[in-house]
Enzyme design. Structure first.
Site, short mmCIF file in Angstrom:
data_model
loop_
_atom_site.label_atom_id
_atom_site.label_comp_id
_atom_site.label_asym_id
_atom_site.label_seq_id
_atom_site.Cartn_x
_atom_site.Cartn_y
_atom_site.Cartn_z
N ASP A 36 0.86 -1.17 0.00
CA ASP A 36 0.00 0.00 0.00
C ASP A 36 0.90 1.23 0.00
O ASP A 36 2.13 1.14 0.15
CB ASP A 36 -0.94 -0.01 1.21
N TYR A 37 0.30 2.39 -0.16
CA TYR A 37 1.04 3.64 -0.38
C TYR A 37 2.04 3.91 0.75
O TYR A 37 1.66 4.13 1.90
CB TYR A 37 0.05 4.79 -0.48
#
Length: 757
Positions: free
Chosen positions: A283-284
């Site tokens: 994820d980011y």
């Protein structure tokens, strides 16, 4: 096929004959390509930056353009538009040394420009065909704009409505969640991503992201492995088995280790136990965030992620900047990098990007296949299936298209809020408001009056948090807004109140400690009820909320969630009877936040509270100051007709451990209108080696029944439906008695006994 290094194509041709299997040809291709890549080019394939919003002609000379030409980028995400995506891809295949194409991803969560109901709402339809169709439409539109990879579906099970991202998932039940996960993967990927309108799914967030302490996004998660397998893992496993091309890591810890660095999760479970052969993206910024978890410095967390089996670094920059020195230090090995690169190259191969890097870049499709009349009609037809009618005293709904109708509330004339959270490609300027839809539905038949009545919150800062770029705040005072609303209500026969959360009131980073209707809206609703006029409440939310006042005082309540780009017209269809609501809750609605977590498939206690009147019982598992029962249970929902259930009947009272049994239940439409019912089947294992839930959903069916007709709904149960993970994490069926329960909700069932020999 455009490949700058001609030797690559020659090596592929010589490596394997045309008669070899597709997997063998892919293996030969990837082997050949890997053999020609430098270490820096390999590391570049593991780097996923955010696409910069640059004018097309300037991309080549930008930092990201230079990185692509240098082979330092494996993909780009959250770009919109064929022109820009084509230029990024052109640089990759024509300017970089090996011409390796990029993969283009986007958060296409519940539609592209034709936005479907939010995922939680879709789950309330219990309609797998419609859910698959919603993903298919999203894939067609996104691919027409150059996108070949979506960061969806989110399959995290959650019993925590304070957590805003419940809006992006499918509720509290692992069986239903697994079926939805499969449907979404099928819808996105189609026939193995062969066509140019089939894109790669990314299952998220592995794992357990939906169980954060306190309901706070990104917070700690801690549970036993037995609970993981029995209550949370099944949707992930089902998505992997359905052939999902990629998985995404979650931000939380698992067994004290951040998921992004957890080898047990990604190697032992996902790859070895479940045979997942796609690639894993973070994820980011999740790799550098592991430093905040106390996992060490940049080199430590980078090594931890790669050693765990994480292939691609989304926006973290650490793989790009730290992996080479880690190889030189011997902390990671070249073979580990090769394994990660191989999985990413295989994904690009399966997408057909080596054969045609511009497969998904077609301006003609972009101009003709996005936000079409056909797609909009499909979205409008899906939305009523997601609406959950919670109360309809005196059959107030549907309203006749006559009399004087007042439409009141901050979400009554807010077309930019109808689509709901995580709709990054949406164009809110195209979406109609409820006021517009009601006016069209009533044109020439009945007058419609309107007043905003209140803002979303009294506090402008709170309102800004749930509106972001979709601001609808009225500068007038609360007293002025309320006075106008009461004047409009005074001239009406019935009041429709459009209240609830704003577009960003749920979703990522939108946790709420108080789940009641926001302050100024509650005062508006109380004033409308005090007029004595009948009130219909349309509740907009992305999660279960606390609605005790509403249940006790408002005659008709319908949760419309956020119904997508066509929500306004779909709501008008249902309110005025051109369609009927048929959704049922996929998460329990509590009476107050003190009950959370509250979910139907809980374990019993040694001192369970009785099912009698809701008053305190000493030395029982209950509260002094609140009932323990939900306000509305899992599986609950009304429609514009009524149904009666008969007793379930088994094909046999006993079943062998390797056998099966059918369960038949008669369901009769006892009303005057055709209706759709969601028939549910639950089991309970009455004696096992570990405690088992009081109920577990195992089957369901949507059936449409004419007035006065009876439908005999039949389900088949097999051994796997009765199995569970024991203390050793073995998936077992233990002989003994099982209760088989059928009914319209988890709280309203009839039971028959099955014995397994």
């Amino acid at each position: 096929m455009k490949i700058r290094n001609i030797a690559l194509g020659l090596a592929l041709t010589a490596a394997v004959g045309a008669s070899a299997s597709a997997d063998a040809r892919m293996d030969a291709f990837v082997d050949s390509l890997l053999s020609q890549m430098t270490l820096d080019e390999k590391i570049g394939q593991l780097h996923l930056p955010v696409g910069a919003d640059i004018v097309t002609g300037d991309i080549m000379n930008s930092d990201i353009g230079g990185d692509i030409a240098a082979g330092r980028v494996g993909g780009v995400f959250n770009m919109k538009g064929c022109d820009k995506i084509r230029e990024y891809q052109r640089i990759a295949v024509e300017e970089s040394r090996l011409g390796i194409p990029l993969i283009f991803g986007m958060d296409v969560i519940h539609g592209y420009e034709t936005v479907m109901p939010i995922p939680f709402a879709l789950s309330c339809s219990w309609d797998m065909d419609a859910i698959e169709r919603s993903a298919r439409i999203a894939a067609r539109e996104a691919s027409a704009a150059g996108i070949c990879w979506t960061f969806s579906p989110m399959v995290d099970i959650s019993r925590e409505p304070r957590w805003g991202r419940m809006a992006e998932g499918s509720g509290e039940d692992p069986y239903l969640g697994a079926r939805i996960a499969e449907a979404m993967v099928r819808g996105y990927q189609g026939d193995s991503m062969k066509a140019n309108d089939e894109i790669m799914a990314c299952v998220k967030h592995f794992a357990l992201y939906g169980a954060p302490e306190g309901g706070r996004d990104y917070n700690t998660v801690d549970m036993s492995r037995q609970r993981m397998f029995n209550e949370y893992f099944e949707p992930y496993r089902a998505a992997a088995a359905a052939g999902a091309g990629s998985f995404m890591t979650s931000f939380n810890t698992v067994d004290g280790v951040p998921a992004t660095g957890n080898r047990w999760l990604f190697t032992d479970v996902l790859r070895d136990m479940w045979d997942f052969d796609g690639f894993v993206v973070t994820d980011y910024g999740a790799i550098p965030e592991m430093m905040s978890h106390g996992m060490g410095g940049p080199e430590d967390v980078t090594a931890l992620a790669l050693n765990a089996g994480i292939d691609m670094d989304m926006a973290g920059m650490l793989y790009l900047n730290v992996l080479r020195p880690l190889v030189e230090q011997g902390r990671v090995f070249g073979q580990q990098i090769d394994n990660a690169v191989r999985r990413i190259l295989e994904a690009k191969y399966r997408l057909g990007l080596f054969e045609n890097p511009y497969k998904y870049i077609d301006p003609a499709r972009e101009a003709s296949e996005i936000y079409t009349a056909e797609n909009r009609a499909a979205a409008r037809a899906m939305a009523p299936e997601t609406f959950v009618l919670l109360k309809n005293e005196g059959s107030l709904l549907p309203l006749a298209k006559n009399g004087r109708i007042a439409l009141v509330g901050p979400l009554a004339d807010a077309g930019s809020h109808m689509q709901g959270m995580w709709s990054v490609a949406a164009d809110p300027s195209k979406y109609r408001s409820l006021r517009q839809a009601f006016a069209d539905a009533l044109e020439g038949r009945a007058p419609l009056s309107y007043a905003k009545g209140s803002n979303l919150y009294a506090d402008p800062e709170l309102e800004a948090a749930v509106s972001i770029a979709n601001g609808i705040r009225d500068p007038r005072s609360e007293a002025e807004l309320l006075e106008e609303a009461l004047a409009v209500a005074d001239g009406a026969d019935v009041i429709v109140a459009a209240l609830g959360e704003g577009i960003e009131g749920s979703g990522e980073s939108a946790s709420r400690a108080d789940l009641t209707l926001p302050d100024t809206q509650m005062r508006l609703l109380q004033a409308l009820v005090a007029t004595g006029k009948p009130v219909v409440l349309l509740n907009f939310s992305g999660r279960p909320t606390v609605m005790v006042y509403e249940q006790e005082n408002v005659p008709a309540i319908m949760n419309v969630w956020f119904g997508g780009s066509e929500a306004a017209d779909a709501i008008a269809d249902v309110v005025f009877g051109d369609a009927a609501p048929s959704g049922k809750l996929t998460a329990t609605m509590p009476r107050n936040v003190g009950q959370i977590p509250l979910y139907y498939n809980h374990l019993n206690t040694g001192r369970p509270r009785s099912d009698g009147p809701a008053k305190f019982e000493k030395y029982r598992s209950n509260y002094i100051d609140s009932p323990v029962t939900p306000l509305y249970p899992f599986g609950y929902g009304l429609t514009y007709t009524t149904f009666a259930y008969g007793d379930p009947v088994l094909s046999a009272p006993e079943m062998n451990a390797d056998g099966s049994v059918t369960v038949t239940v008669p369901v009769t439409n006892t009303g005057s209108r055709e209706g759709t019912e969601i028939v549910q089947l639950y089991i309970r294992d009455l004696a096992a080696s570990v405690a088992r839930p009081v109920k577990e959903l195992k089957r369901f069916a949507r059936v449409t029944i004419a007035p006065g007709q009876t439908e005999n709904v039949t389900f088949t149960l097999g051994a796997d439906d009765l199995k569970f993970y024991n203390s050793d994490l073995d998936f077992v069926l233990e002989p003994g008695d099982f209760d088989i329960m059928t009914g319209p909700s988890s709280a309203d069932v009839r039971t028959v006994r099955l014995t397994v020999r």
